[in-house]
Design an enzyme around this catalytic site. Structure first.
Site, short mmCIF file in Angstrom:
data_model
loop_
_atom_site.label_atom_id
_atom_site.label_comp_id
_atom_site.label_asym_id
_atom_site.label_seq_id
_atom_site.Cartn_x
_atom_site.Cartn_y
_atom_site.Cartn_z
N SER A 1 0.85 -1.19 0.00
CA SER A 1 0.00 0.00 0.00
C SER A 1 0.89 1.25 0.00
O SER A 1 1.67 1.45 -0.94
CB SER A 1 -0.96 -0.04 1.18
OG SER A 1 -2.02 0.86 0.99
N ASP B 1 -8.44 -5.28 -5.98
CA ASP B 1 -7.99 -4.17 -5.15
C ASP B 1 -8.59 -2.89 -5.69
O ASP B 1 -8.12 -2.35 -6.69
CB ASP B 1 -6.46 -4.09 -5.14
CG ASP B 1 -5.94 -3.05 -4.16
OD1 ASP B 1 -6.76 -2.29 -3.59
OD2 ASP B 1 -4.72 -3.01 -3.94
N HIS C 1 -7.02 -5.87 -1.64
CA HIS C 1 -5.82 -5.16 -1.21
C HIS C 1 -4.88 -6.07 -0.43
O HIS C 1 -3.69 -5.81 -0.35
CB HIS C 1 -6.24 -3.96 -0.36
CG HIS C 1 -5.20 -2.89 -0.23
ND1 HIS C 1 -4.60 -2.29 -1.31
CD2 HIS C 1 -4.66 -2.29 0.87
CE1 HIS C 1 -3.74 -1.37 -0.89
NE2 HIS C 1 -3.76 -1.37 0.42
#
Length: 665
Positions: free
Chosen positions: A530, A608, A640
């Site tokens: 991320s 995601d 994600h």
């Protein structure tokens, strides 16, 4: 520690104290790798730690979210044992089979009892156009519309507004509503009633603004207070505003209790006597990582006051003490999560449980003790108990003791490094099993996501530093600018500065590691997901210290990210609006692609929706076109995070194989 141990270890969560204070119900999740899924069951243990833990449910599907009835005769829980999630009731005395309480077409979750035990509230995601109709009609129409979508040959979607998807799921024009069903003494349920009909959600749709059950019955059972965004739906993708609403269960009348605050309000909890309503709130509209303060609302006068406004920690969760004068707070502090207490008069919160990470606090009815989940970097979560006045908590469950007895786990070290401008930066260091100070080891340098998050002294079933260290690496886990638990100013200093002070902090932490006599500075790698993945991409254009990088679902190109991520409030607070801010792409890694040369493993997933797949594909294309050694690991069925056990196994093996090729030569 072997990779397989990560799947063998069971995961303990959600302890709930019985009304008489003699038992604690909790959830144990077990990985079924051969079936590529996990299963959860509800367990119970005596509150004094005596005897053995007892398994209460044995369904092959997930049973979770146990909640005791006020008289202690039943445990309500959610289960997918018959397909979609529904609410079940389990008789506690004498065992017996759980009975299905709801059969709603749009599923049911998060059961909460009314204080008199005569009703249950739960959440269901419905098509709002049917929500004002009688239940039988609305349920039938919901089922028919969903079936038509599921069975239809055309899978197109027509969208009219944001938000239309979250994390890894499409919203499909549904709204999360609150339902209430009456419960008879024998455990049978009346027809559920949608008490929040209309176009809006009745609970936060983003986990950013949710800390658990975001609704509560008043002690007299006449109303429910819930947290939800305002009614202007088209703004929900870029507004962080959430208000507390009360709904009169007899008339359906609603009232906004916190409309003056333009930012988020949530987690309403009534005092035992019902005179006060505690909740947590942010102050700055648009700032999803703003500090959460604890507030009190006097229901009679309407007066609102902050208990922790001057306290420089963010409240993640809280629970009322039985006396109605004390509140227990869960809040991060410098890599840990103590449990704190504060009186309703305010003042400085006091630490009552320290060390490790503690959460999911449940308070006994007599107010003399609390149960909670306790974990660390060396210990998966177990249920613990702290009696008021005790020096330390007592661990009640020992779910993984037998397996852990055979696994070597080094305790982490915590160091403080001077970061940008001389600001202290905390970092955990984990050394490999069998560590020999006379040897030099390769280093893997992690960067956490968020970016407003932190590496904590906690166990992880995904990014687990013990598993990585067991590959023969020293693992560094720095908490640079943007990290939580170090004061709000420290957290704020990453916004509009993604590659600035935080990069300097990280380089200072890396320099500290390079100076350690046991680190081979010629064999270093970095990895992150991320925002951590973003920093890997920033490293590509700004440092040549690493032999290789591992980018998991990382942000690569800011303009492309803004147009496809689902929650635009995040990008707008962090970088501004693209057509209004000429410096919107100042910190975008793609602008420095000409300097990319470090071998890179990229992992990105089709589902995601937070950092969509195009970010990873664009990075991979760039590296391939430049001739930089690179590999793409793509999961079509993950969001994600990589959650399915066999996918997780491939994820780990791919990373470890890649790192070995660059760090062990």
């Amino acid at each position: 520690m072997e990779l397989e141990d990560l799947f063998r270890l069971k995961r303990v969560s959600d302890p709930q104290v019985s009304p008489d204070g003699t038992r604690v119900a909790y959830v144990v999740t077990e990985v079924l790798k051969d079936e590529n899924r996990a299963n959860a069951d509800i367990w119970m243990i005596n509150a004094d730690g005596s005897g053995e833990s007892r398994k209460l449910t044995t369904s092959p599907k997930r049973d979770a979210h146990p909640r005791w009835s006020p008289d202690g005769k039943w445990i309500a829980f959610e289960s997918a044992r018959d397909g979609e999630s529904q609410i079940y009731l389990l008789p506690v005395a004498g065992g017996g089979e759980a009975r299905k309480l709801t059969s709603i077409a749009t599923s049911a979750a998060q059961a909460v009892w009314s204080p008199d035990g005569k009703a249950l509230a739960f959440v269901s995601s419905v098509f709002p156009e049917f929500s004002a109709r009688p239940f039988k009609d609305s349920d039938k129409l919901n089922a028919e519309k969903q079936a038509a979508r599921d069975k239809g040959k055309v899978k197109a979607r027509v969208l009219n507004q944001l938000l239309y998807r979250h994390w890894d799921s499409w919203v499909d024009d549904k709204r999360q509503h609150l339902f209430v069903a009456s419960i008879a003494a024998d455990g049978t349920a009346g027809e559920p009633r949608d008490v929040t009909p209309g176009e809006n959600d009745a609970v936060p749709t983003s986990s950013t603004f949710s800390a658990g059950d975001e609704f509560a019955f008043s002690p007299d059972g006449k109303e429910i207070v819930f947290s939800a965004p305002p009614a202007v739906l088209r703004e929900q993708a870029w507004s962080t505003n959430h208000d507390l609403w009360s709904v009169d269960l007899a008339t359906g009348a609603r009232k906004n209790l916190t409309e003056k605050n333009p930012a988020a309000d949530g987690l309403p909890r009534f005092s035992p006597d019902g005179k006060l309503l505690a909740y947590r709130a942010q102050a700055r509209a648009g700032a999803e990582a703003d500090k959460w303060s604890l507030w009190i609302l006097d229901r009679a006068s309407g007066e609102q006051r902050s208990l922790t406004g001057k306290w420089d920690q963010s409240v993640s969760h809280f629970s009322w003490g039985a006396d109605g004068k004390t509140i227990f707070i869960e809040a991060q502090e410098k890599g840990g999560t103590p449990v704190w207490s504060i009186g309703i008069g305010g003042g400085e919160p006091k630490r009552v449980v320290t060390g490790a990470v503690n959460g999911d606090v449940s308070v006994s009815a007599d107010g003399k003790w609390i149960a909670f989940a306790r974990q660390s970097l060396t210990q998966p979560a177990e249920v613990a108990r702290w009696r008021i006045g005790d020096a330390a908590p007592q661990v009640l469950t020992h779910t993984n003791d037998a397996l852990l007895a055979s696994i070597t786990r080094n305790a982490p070290e915590s160091v403080t490094v001077s970061g940008a401008g001389g600001t202290p930066v905390q970092m955990f260091i984990l050394k490999p099993p069998g560590f020999d100070a006379a040897k030099k080891y390769p280093l893997v340098f992690w960067v956490h996501g968020g970016p407003q998050s932190a590496f904590l002294d906690s166990w992880s079933a995904r990014w687990n530093p013990q598993v990585w260290a067991a590959q023969g690496y020293v693992i560094a886990l720095p908490n640079p600018r943007g990290s939580t638990g170090f004061g709000q100013k420290f957290t704020d200093e990453i916004s509009h500065d993604w590659g600035g002070k935080v990069f300097a902090d990280l380089m200072a932490c890396l320099a500290h590691m390079e100076q350690q006599p046991y680190v081979d500075a010629s064999r270093m790698a970095a990895a992150g997901a991320s925002y951590g993945g973003y920093m890997m991409n920033w490293f590509q254009g700004h440092t040549d210290k690493f032999r290789t990088l591992v980018t998991h679902c990382g942000v690569y190109e800011f303009s492309g990210m803004y147009g496809v991520t689902e929650e635009t409030w995040f990008d707008e607070w962090e970088h501004g609006i693209p057509w209004e801010n000429p410096d919107f792409e100042k910190w975008s890694p793609h602008k420095h692609a000409a300097k990319f040369k470090t071998p890179n493993l990229i992992i990105h997933n089709e589902l995601d929706f937070r950092v969509p797949i195009g970010q990873g594909l664009s990075l991979f294309t760039t590296l391939q076109r430049k001739g930089v050694p690179s590999r793409l690991l793509y999961f079509p069925d993950e969001g994600h995070w990589v959650l399915k056990p066999q996918n997780s196994e491939l994820w780990h093996k791919t990373i470890f194989e890649w790192l070995e090729g660059y760090l062990k030569k």
